[in-house]
Design a protein around this motif. Structure first.
Motif, mmCIF file in Angstrom:
data_model
loop_
_atom_site.group_PDB
_atom_site.id
_atom_site.type_symbol
_atom_site.label_atom_id
_atom_site.label_comp_id
_atom_site.label_asym_id
_atom_site.label_seq_id
_atom_site.Cartn_x
_atom_site.Cartn_y
_atom_site.Cartn_z
ATOM 1 N N HIS A 229 -25.257 53.832 10.577
ATOM 2 C CA HIS A 229 -26.676 53.559 10.873
ATOM 3 C C HIS A 229 -26.828 53.248 12.352
ATOM 4 O O HIS A 229 -25.887 52.744 12.980
ATOM 5 C CB HIS A 229 -27.162 52.333 10.095
ATOM 6 C CG HIS A 229 -27.031 52.423 8.610
ATOM 7 N ND1 HIS A 229 -28.074 52.780 7.784
ATOM 8 C CD2 HIS A 229 -25.972 52.215 7.800
ATOM 9 C CE1 HIS A 229 -27.654 52.781 6.520
ATOM 10 N NE2 HIS A 229 -26.385 52.437 6.500
ATOM 11 N N GLY B 122 -29.820 51.640 15.375
ATOM 12 C CA GLY B 122 -31.137 51.043 15.562
ATOM 13 C C GLY B 122 -31.217 50.245 16.841
ATOM 14 O O GLY B 122 -30.202 49.828 17.402
ATOM 15 N N THR C 137 -33.467 41.320 16.059
ATOM 16 C CA THR C 137 -33.598 42.127 14.836
ATOM 17 C C THR C 137 -33.110 43.545 15.102
ATOM 18 O O THR C 137 -33.406 44.117 16.165
ATOM 19 C CB THR C 137 -35.064 42.162 14.365
ATOM 20 O OG1 THR C 137 -35.406 40.831 13.922
ATOM 21 C CG2 THR C 137 -35.255 43.133 13.209
ATOM 22 N N GLU D 55 -33.422 47.066 13.343
ATOM 23 C CA GLU D 55 -34.037 47.921 12.313
ATOM 24 C C GLU D 55 -33.191 49.199 12.277
ATOM 25 O O GLU D 55 -33.305 50.048 13.152
ATOM 26 C CB GLU D 55 -35.476 48.229 12.743
ATOM 27 C CG GLU D 55 -36.283 49.050 11.773
ATOM 28 C CD GLU D 55 -36.836 48.205 10.627
ATOM 29 O OE1 GLU D 55 -36.598 48.568 9.465
ATOM 30 O OE2 GLU D 55 -37.433 47.153 10.909
ATOM 31 N N SER E 197 -31.608 52.786 11.124
ATOM 32 C CA SER E 197 -31.931 54.055 10.464
ATOM 33 C C SER E 197 -30.630 54.745 10.098
ATOM 34 O O SER E 197 -29.684 54.760 10.901
ATOM 35 C CB SER E 197 -32.730 54.975 11.398
ATOM 36 O OG SER E 197 -33.867 54.297 11.866
ATOM 37 N N ARG F 187 -31.102 52.102 3.564
ATOM 38 C CA ARG F 187 -31.691 51.623 4.812
ATOM 39 C C ARG F 187 -31.378 50.140 4.933
ATOM 40 O O ARG F 187 -31.387 49.415 3.942
ATOM 41 C CB ARG F 187 -33.203 51.840 4.791
ATOM 42 C CG ARG F 187 -33.884 51.513 6.101
ATOM 43 C CD ARG F 187 -35.396 51.736 6.039
ATOM 44 N NE ARG F 187 -36.074 50.606 6.645
ATOM 45 C CZ ARG F 187 -37.154 50.007 6.158
ATOM 46 N NH1 ARG F 187 -37.680 50.397 5.006
ATOM 47 N NH2 ARG F 187 -37.718 48.989 6.796
ATOM 48 N N ARG F 188 -31.060 49.703 6.167
ATOM 49 C CA ARG F 188 -30.689 48.299 6.368
ATOM 50 C C ARG F 188 -31.468 47.683 7.530
ATOM 51 O O ARG F 188 -31.814 48.389 8.481
ATOM 52 C CB ARG F 188 -29.195 48.187 6.680
ATOM 53 C CG ARG F 188 -28.263 48.550 5.505
ATOM 54 C CD ARG F 188 -26.813 48.471 5.909
ATOM 55 N NE ARG F 188 -25.898 48.837 4.846
ATOM 56 C CZ ARG F 188 -25.059 47.998 4.276
ATOM 57 N NH1 ARG F 188 -25.039 46.723 4.622
ATOM 58 N NH2 ARG F 188 -24.232 48.403 3.322
ATOM 59 N N GLN F 189 -31.684 46.375 7.439
ATOM 60 C CA GLN F 189 -32.263 45.625 8.554
ATOM 61 C C GLN F 189 -31.524 44.301 8.657
ATOM 62 O O GLN F 189 -31.263 43.662 7.643
ATOM 63 C CB GLN F 189 -33.753 45.371 8.359
ATOM 64 C CG GLN F 189 -34.353 44.545 9.512
ATOM 65 C CD GLN F 189 -35.817 44.248 9.319
ATOM 66 O OE1 GLN F 189 -36.608 45.145 9.094
ATOM 67 N NE2 GLN F 189 -36.175 42.961 9.386
ATOM 68 N N SER G 153 -31.418 40.540 10.851
ATOM 69 C CA SER G 153 -32.155 39.673 11.784
ATOM 70 C C SER G 153 -31.438 38.342 11.946
ATOM 71 O O SER G 153 -30.941 37.792 10.968
ATOM 72 C CB SER G 153 -33.559 39.382 11.242
ATOM 73 O OG SER G 153 -34.404 40.476 11.398
ATOM 74 N N TYR H 49 -30.938 39.623 6.027
ATOM 75 C CA TYR H 49 -30.846 41.088 6.001
ATOM 76 C C TYR H 49 -31.606 41.606 4.784
ATOM 77 O O TYR H 49 -31.830 40.866 3.809
ATOM 78 C CB TYR H 49 -29.394 41.565 5.959
ATOM 79 C CG TYR H 49 -28.683 41.280 4.669
ATOM 80 C CD1 TYR H 49 -27.878 40.157 4.511
ATOM 81 C CD2 TYR H 49 -28.825 42.130 3.560
ATOM 82 C CE1 TYR H 49 -27.257 39.870 3.304
ATOM 83 C CE2 TYR H 49 -28.192 41.866 2.357
ATOM 84 C CZ TYR H 49 -27.412 40.729 2.243
ATOM 85 O OH TYR H 49 -26.797 40.447 1.054
ATOM 86 N N ASP H 50 -32.000 42.850 4.888
ATOM 87 C CA ASP H 50 -32.622 43.528 3.760
ATOM 88 C C ASP H 50 -31.989 44.906 3.632
ATOM 89 O O ASP H 50 -31.579 45.500 4.637
ATOM 90 C CB ASP H 50 -34.142 43.665 3.963
ATOM 91 C CG ASP H 50 -34.831 42.320 3.762
ATOM 92 O OD1 ASP H 50 -35.047 41.587 4.757
ATOM 93 O OD2 ASP H 50 -35.111 41.987 2.578
ATOM 94 N N HIS I 184 -36.679 48.615 -2.108
ATOM 95 C CA HIS I 184 -35.998 47.402 -1.666
ATOM 96 C C HIS I 184 -35.028 46.929 -2.748
ATOM 97 O O HIS I 184 -35.361 46.891 -3.933
ATOM 98 C CB HIS I 184 -37.010 46.295 -1.372
ATOM 99 C CG HIS I 184 -36.365 45.089 -0.733
ATOM 100 N ND1 HIS I 184 -35.910 44.026 -1.458
ATOM 101 C CD2 HIS I 184 -36.057 44.847 0.571
ATOM 102 C CE1 HIS I 184 -35.373 43.141 -0.631
ATOM 103 N NE2 HIS I 184 -35.441 43.608 0.604
#
Lengths: 176, 176
Positions: free
Chosen positions: B113, B115, B121, B123, B125, B142-144, B146, B154-155, B167
């Motif tokens: 990924h 970003g 943070t 974000e 892709s 997909r990951r995020q 922070s 994280y999400d 999600h």
């Protein structure tokens, strides 16, 4: 989370452990047991387009209580001890005598390999090599792992840019 | 190994450190510094096809003295403490404020990924998701990530089988 539900991959390895009545940690599948542990030793690198080089290495195949070992490798330049390469991933059992090696490299590559485990040797065939946009032009990687008693040896072949699959690394480590 | 030679990917990260006159360990690129360290906390999982679940988690982004952090995550079922999921890889800097996350999962997946790092943070892709032959039908992740002071959240979103990108995981950890 009942075992029949469609499991998320992020947690589906949980089902594998609950259904196999995994004995308490650190369970290791017998086919992978020879590899489990901490190994230290040396390696040599050679490739038609670069100078030969020597390094020291630490490899760990850590038991996890599940049908896979957590893999990590760190190499240092022989002599200076300067950190060279590191990679991590998992060695997992995917069949009675079939193993899968998943590797992430900080140089922008991920790898999945599979191979039969025969008398302590895994002759791995590349399933997929993925590269990030600015990674070097590596087209193929082949790996072999062998354990004989307290000795772990591995060989790695690589096709890079215009050079076809060519032996690149040989490592010889001893159980710590 | 001179820096101009065509470097093998297995050791090309060595050049990155020698040319950047890397200060002594543990150097961490400033953009990644907020993430470096050991984190412990909780997470919740949900997905249309499975029951909700809760877990505890340990994440480490370990400095390596190079422009990347060594990443590993271990989760355990909330309450029983039974090991659930683990994954490992690297978070590396690939541009002034651009990061790349490389992940290997013992469930037969590898991920890359990328970003922008903006105010703590990332974000991310998905660049590539690779799966081994018998891995579950995951099509996209997909990951995020922070960090706010001593908190890491994280999400993770996932497209799995017939379910579109949805999600799946939220984690909230605190610096250890």
């Amino acid at each position: 989370m009942d075992e029949n539900s469609t499991l998320s991959p992020a947690h589906s390895d949980a089902a594998a452990s609950s259904s196999a009545n995994t004995p308490p940690l650190p369970y290791v599948p017998s086919a992978l047991a020879p590899f489990a542990g901490l190994w230290r030793g040396e390696g040599e690198g050679a490739y038609p387009t670069i100078d030969d080089f020597a390094y020291t290495e630490e490899i760990e195949f850590a038991p996890t209580g599940k049908p896979f070992l957590a893999y990590r490798s760190r190499t240092r330049e022989a002599g200076s001890g300067r950190p060279l390469h590191s990679e991590s991933g998992f060695l997992r059992l995917v069949g009675e005598d079939e193993a899968e090696l998943l590797v992430a490299q900080p140089t922008g590559f991920t790898e999945i390999h599979r191979g039969q485990v025969r008398e302590g040797t895994i002759e791995l065939s590349m399933v997929v090599l993925s590269a990030s946009p600015d990674a070097k032009p590596v087209h193929s990687i082949r790996r072999q792992l062998s354990v004989r008693g307290g000795d772990l040896t591995y060989d790695l072949w690589m096709a890079h840019d215009l050079t076809p699959l060519t032996h690149h690394l040989h490592g010889h480590l001893r159980r710590d």
